[in-house]
Enzyme design. Structure first.
Site, PDB file in Angstrom:
ATOM      1  CE  LYS A  78      -3.721   2.062   2.841  1.00  0.00           C
ATOM      2  NZ  LYS A  78      -4.511   1.861   4.076  1.00  0.00           N
ATOM      3  CB  SER A 153      -7.899   3.685   3.268  1.00  0.00           C
ATOM      4  OG  SER A 153      -6.992   3.104   4.175  1.00  0.00           O
ATOM      5  CB  SER A 177      -7.798   0.813   6.116  1.00  0.00           C
ATOM      6  OG  SER A 177      -8.495   2.019   5.992  1.00  0.00           O
TER       7      SER A 177
HETATM    8  N1  GLN Z   1     -12.609   4.002   7.073  1.00  0.00           N
HETATM    9  C1  GLN Z   1     -11.890   4.423   8.231  1.00  0.00           C
HETATM   10  C2  GLN Z   1     -11.612   5.887   8.141  1.00  0.00           C
HETATM   11  O1  GLN Z   1     -12.018   6.482   7.221  1.00  0.00           O
HETATM   12  C3  GLN Z   1     -10.672   3.610   8.434  1.00  0.00           C
HETATM   13  C4  GLN Z   1      -9.436   4.127   7.786  1.00  0.00           C
HETATM   14  C5  GLN Z   1      -8.242   3.274   8.044  1.00  0.00           C
HETATM   15  O2  GLN Z   1      -8.334   2.214   8.668  1.00  0.00           O
HETATM   16  N2  GLN Z   1      -7.109   3.729   7.604  1.00  0.00           N
HETATM   17  O3  GLN Z   1     -10.999   6.464   8.976  1.00  0.00           O
END
Ligand code: GLN
Length: 484
Positions: A78, A153, A177
């Site tokens: 990532k 994400s 994420s």
């Molecule tokens: N969807 C969550 C957020 O928007 C998680 C993001 C993540 O785990 N990096 O913060």
């Protein structure tokens, strides 16, 4: 296997000499070229270096030397994890040209294990999002239905694994994420105990919640990768645990008598089809010798999301302060040429180069930490966080595992939630808890549902107590088998 060859399968072929590392690396690169011509899944490729390393492993095999389980396997990372000499953008314009001078610890560990890094995968900007739509470089689509989001994400990582554009991928998980995109794309996503994998070189989003995670084709693969990167590290003050642990130690024990707690309300509040598949999952668990236990999990759902978004945004607002245009970034000409005061310059740079969601969180976090509101928001959220931790500890004393759906929702349509952030945030209803408590959690496919002629995937989540990855992975291993 649905998503192409697994780690063990590829490893066996390499050892038997049926395939060369160079050949599979070239195959993967060609497939990426073909399936990702618009670079929405991979933001940066590492072709030259990947082929060089591939040849090195081939020589080793030719010389009759033994290779490790991950050696010679083409993987992706990532784009929030630093890779030495390879562009790392965090899917943000502010880091569009950033070439890190060092590797993240988890990346270094992978390299040490001999994996071949194919490239960097797309994600929400600075990992802030749940749909992949916040990337400054465009959203990659769900591999099952192109009109839907892949989840985020770590969207590029999950899509790359699902479409077999890499064997596995390293992601990051601050509030879900790795698990959410894994669920939406029909693959397996795992987030370990806070501190288990070093955060050194993982671009900070919310430091008390961030963890490196793994997205792979099945639980065995996840376990193999996890074992390679779960190492304590003097460069991360919160890293802990021991190197070289055998996390599949308990696989042979099966799930006979293993208690799985679940919160009925969380299941009932989910999309009806997700509720149905969750019930089926629990039934199967029992049919296979496990036990299930209805429990009330305090604050699971909306409340956990509220607590998470206050703490996360507060930490985001502080971590993002470093992007002020004095260290990183391609500064737009208009700002470079103007004579501005320092704060005007910073505002200009950040205003132009950061995306809407990142700015929203900086503002939200700054507000929560401001002197008049600190106690009401940040202070309160910290209290809720420790209450969640204590409540979960209590539950784990009775049942070593907890089940929830990974998300209350099916993969939604691209664009559908962009104008309604709160609705977007609620996709994290069941994932944020593990980060707030620092416990390990995994998402695996528990069923499919046909919508508009496409078989969408549904994810189920297992959580275990901190440092008990052995039980978590054992449960997940058998859960996956029973769902086959
Ligand atoms: N969807 C969550 C957020 O928007 C998680 C993001 C993540 O785990 N990096 O913060």
């Amino acid at each position: 296997m649905k998503h192409g060859l697994t780690i063990t399968q590829l490893h066996n072929q390499l050892v038997k000499g049926e395939l060369s590392v160079e050949k599979i690396t070239r195959q993967y690169l060609a497939k990426i070229e073909e399936k990702d011509s618009d670079h929405k899944i991979y933001l940066t490729l590492n072709e030259e270096e990947a082929l060089k390393q591939a040849k090195r492993v081939d020589q080793k095999i030719k010389a009759g030397k033994k290779i490790g389980p991950l050696e010679g396997l083409p993987v992706s990372v990532k784009d929030v994890l630093l890779t030495k000499g390879l562009r790392t953008t965090c899917a943000s314009k502010i880091l569009e040209n950033y070439i890190p001078p060092y590797d993240a610890k988890a990346v270094a560990d992978l390299k040490k294990a001999g994996s071949i890094i194919l490239g960097k995968t797309n994600c929400d900007e600075f990992a802030m999002g749940g749909s992949g739509e916040n990337s400054a470089f465009g959203v990659c689509v769900n591999p099952i239905d192109q009109t839907r989001v892949p989840g985020g994400s770590s969207s590029g990582s999950a899509v790359a694994v699902a479409k077999d554009l890499c064997v596995f991928s390293l992601g990051s998980d601050t509030g879900g994420s790795v698990r959410l995109p894994a669920a939406f794309c029909g693959v397996t996503g795992f987030k370990p105990t806070y501190g288990r994998i070093s955060r050194y070189g993982l671009t900070a989003m919310a430091s008390s919640l961030d963890q490196v995670g793994v997205i792979a084709k099945n639980v065995e693969d996840v376990t193999e990768v996890f074992s390679a990167v779960a190492n304590p590290d003097e460069y991360d003050g919160t890293s802990s645990g021991f190197a070289g642990k055998n996390f599949r130690r308990d696989f042979d024990r099966g799930i006979k008598g293993l208690v799985l707690a679940y919160d009925k309300k969380s299941i009932d509040d989910s999309d009806p089809i997700i509720a149905e598949k969750s019930q089926k999952f629990l039934q199967k668990w029992e049919q296979n010798g496990g036990k299930v236990q209805a429990t009330k999990i305090p604050y699971l759902g909306k409340e956990a999301v509220a607590c998470y978004y206050i703490i996360m945004a507060s930490e985001v607002s502080s971590n993002m302060a470093r992007y002020d245009g004095s260290r990183f970034g391609v500064i737009p000409e208009k700002i470079r040429k103007e004579t501005l005061r320092w704060h005007e310059y910073i505002a200009g740079v950040r205003g132009t180069l950061l995306g809407k969601e990142v700015k929203r969180r900086i503002v939200m976090g700054t507000f929560c930490l401001s002197s008049g509101y600190y106690d009401a928001y940040y202070g309160k959220a910290q209290q809720v966080r420790s209450y969640i931790q204590k409540s979960l500890k209590k539950i784990f004393r009775q049942s070593p595992l907890i089940f929830t759906p990974t998300s209350p929702d099916l993969p939604f349509k691209i664009g559908e939630r962009m104008a309604d952030p709160v609705r977007m945030y609620l996709a994290d209803a069941f994932t944020t808890m593990a980060n707030l408590a620092g416990i390990p959690a995994i998402s695996l496919p528990i069923g499919e549902i046909e919508r508009e002629n496409k078989k969408l995937s549904i994810g189920g989540q297992l959580m275990a107590d901190a440092w008990d990855e052995e039980t978590l992975l054992r449960g997940a291993y058998w859960a996956e088998k029973m769902m086959e």
